[in-house]
Design an enzyme around this catalytic site. Structure first.
Site, PDB file in Angstrom:
ATOM      1  N   HIS A 163      10.612 -22.590  78.024  1.00 31.99           N
ATOM      2  CA  HIS A 163      11.147 -23.333  79.291  1.00 31.99           C
ATOM      3  C   HIS A 163       9.908 -23.962  79.834  1.00 31.99           C
ATOM      4  O   HIS A 163       8.686 -23.436  80.252  1.00 31.99           O
ATOM      5  CB  HIS A 163      11.397 -22.171  80.188  1.00 31.99           C
ATOM      6  N   GLU A 166       7.377 -23.378  82.659  1.00 33.98           N
ATOM      7  CA  GLU A 166       6.507 -22.098  82.656  1.00 33.98           C
ATOM      8  C   GLU A 166       5.353 -22.186  82.075  1.00 33.98           C
ATOM      9  O   GLU A 166       5.175 -21.894  80.949  1.00 33.98           O
ATOM     10  CB  GLU A 166       7.519 -20.667  82.190  1.00 33.98           C
ATOM     11  N   HIS A 256       6.503 -16.413  78.315  1.00 33.63           N
ATOM     12  CA  HIS A 256       7.316 -17.087  79.410  1.00 33.63           C
ATOM     13  C   HIS A 256       6.494 -16.588  80.813  1.00 33.63           C
ATOM     14  O   HIS A 256       5.697 -15.894  81.021  1.00 33.63           O
ATOM     15  CB  HIS A 256       8.792 -16.269  79.364  1.00 33.63           C
ATOM     16  N   GLU A 332       6.555 -11.782  80.012  1.00 32.59           N
ATOM     17  CA  GLU A 332       6.732 -12.424  81.300  1.00 32.59           C
ATOM     18  C   GLU A 332       5.308 -12.476  81.926  1.00 32.59           C
ATOM     19  O   GLU A 332       4.916 -11.316  82.291  1.00 32.59           O
ATOM     20  CB  GLU A 332       7.927 -12.047  81.813  1.00 32.59           C
TER      21      GLU A 332
END
Length: 369
Positions: A163, A166, A256, A332
């Site tokens: 993504h 990010e 991420h 994350e």
């Protein structure tokens, strides 16, 4: 007052400019309806106190991402600080008093394509690192792989920035890469005696350049393409997955950023059909080790766990874990701040992402040995 977004990863639409007030909107990802990333430059007289309003904040992909969020700003493009921000009346509102004429504002500190290219070409100059181009993106940019170590040894795979918005993921990957290339880093050198690292610092360079949040140029969410990628829509996944099938995978981390949760955490593959007690032990061991190594990481908050056999195998870490029967995790980091260890000036930052990259190596060393 002048606003410009015509540069690498720029994204903003100017709706109106008044004396001390600017109304803006975030545009959609290319060929997609995702939106949340913004990055623009504002120029005004020194001392001007300007109020910025993003009018379509409520229509963005993750409205909860605006809660307790602070906009990132920089005068020089290197050091990024946070400015007081409020989500009110469905608009994201922030004000800033200009200490110099120009200031950058962004959803998070950007990681430019120029810096990406410098990272790749600097790394390849080290004796134990090779640069491989696996193929080309939808728009024809290189899909860059750094191979660090001896390819005859067991493969550890790292991917970042599926993504593109990010950016903390590539800051983290940079920290990991530079630690692996440091001959004085005992953990890295010990790991490289048994393992070879295959690192994709940026899976989505097209989306990065275009200022997208989650999509590549064709509008594909790469982290939902892993079961059936195509050269036309998701060549980035097609070529990386193909290389994994050639090398095998001993362990995998997919890096991420999360819009809503103000924590660092991992998501495992507990919902995979072939999930075993061995994989569960490796996941628990990795989390325990990382928590002991770096207090930025925690295990109390994260995503709900999948029920047995109910994982989404279009997601990278689930697909890799299922196909290679290995430790496979999604890591994350927050767009906001780390609520457990807040830094009011910078929030979660490039430097903390970078340092986490080194911690991931230490956790892998403890877990796999």
């Amino acid at each position: 007052m002048h606003i410009n977004q015509n540069f690498d990863s720029g994204n903003i639409i100017v709706k109106s400019i008044q004396e001390n007030s600017v109304q803006l909107e975030i545009r959609d990802d290319t060929n997609s309806e995702f939106k949340q990333w913004f990055h623009f430059n504002a120029n005004a007289e020194v001392g001007s106190d300007i109020r910025f309003s993003i009018l379509n904040a409520a229509d963005c992909s993750y409205e909860k991402g605006w809660e307790n969020y602070q906009v990132a700003a920089s005068y020089d493009g290197d050091y990024w600080f946070r400015v007081e921000t409020n989500y009110e009346n469905k608009q994201l509102v922030f004000s800033h008093k200009f200490e110099t004429n120009s200031v950058y504002f962004a959803y998070f500190a950007p990681y430019s394509y120029q810096r990406h290219q410098k990272l790749i070409h600097s790394a390849q100059c080290e004796a134990n690192c090779s640069h491989l181009v696996l193929g080309e993106t939808v728009e024809g940019r290189n899909i860059d792989l750094l191979l660090i170590g001896d390819s005859a040894k067991k493969p550890i795979w790292i991917t970042a920035r599926q993504h593109p918005g990010e950016t903390m993921a590539e800051w983290c990957a940079e920290g990991m890469i530079e630690q692996l290339l440091d001959e004085d880093n005992a953990i890295a050198q010990k790991l490289l005696r048994s393992y070879c690292f295959y690192i994709i610092p940026n899976m989505n360079p097209d989306g990065s350049v275009h200022g997208n949040l989650r999509s590549n140029f064709a509008g594909a969410n790469l982290n939902r393409e892993w079961q059936e990628p195509s050269k036309e829509k998701s060549p980035e996944v097609f070529y990386v997955r193909g290389m994994m099938q050639k090398t095998g995978v001993e362990a995998y981390l997919d890096l991420h950023g999360d819009e809503g949760l103000p924590y660092v955490f991992v998501a495992g593959s507990e919902g995979n059909p072939s999930y075993t007690e061995t994989i569960k032990h490796l996941e628990t061991s990795f989390s325990d080790n990382l928590k002991a190594i770096n207090p930025d990481f925690q295990t109390e908050f994260g995503y709900p766990k999948d029920e047995p056999g109910q994982s989404n195998l279009t997601i990278a870490s689930n697909w890799v874990g299922e196909n290679f029967d290995c430790l496979a995790l999604t890591l994350e980091m927050p767009f906001k701040d780390n609520a457990n260890l807040p830094n009011k000036e910078t929030g979660w930052s490039p430097s903390r992402s970078y340092m986490l990259g080194g911690s991931l190596l230490a956790a892998l060393y403890q877990t796999l040995n």
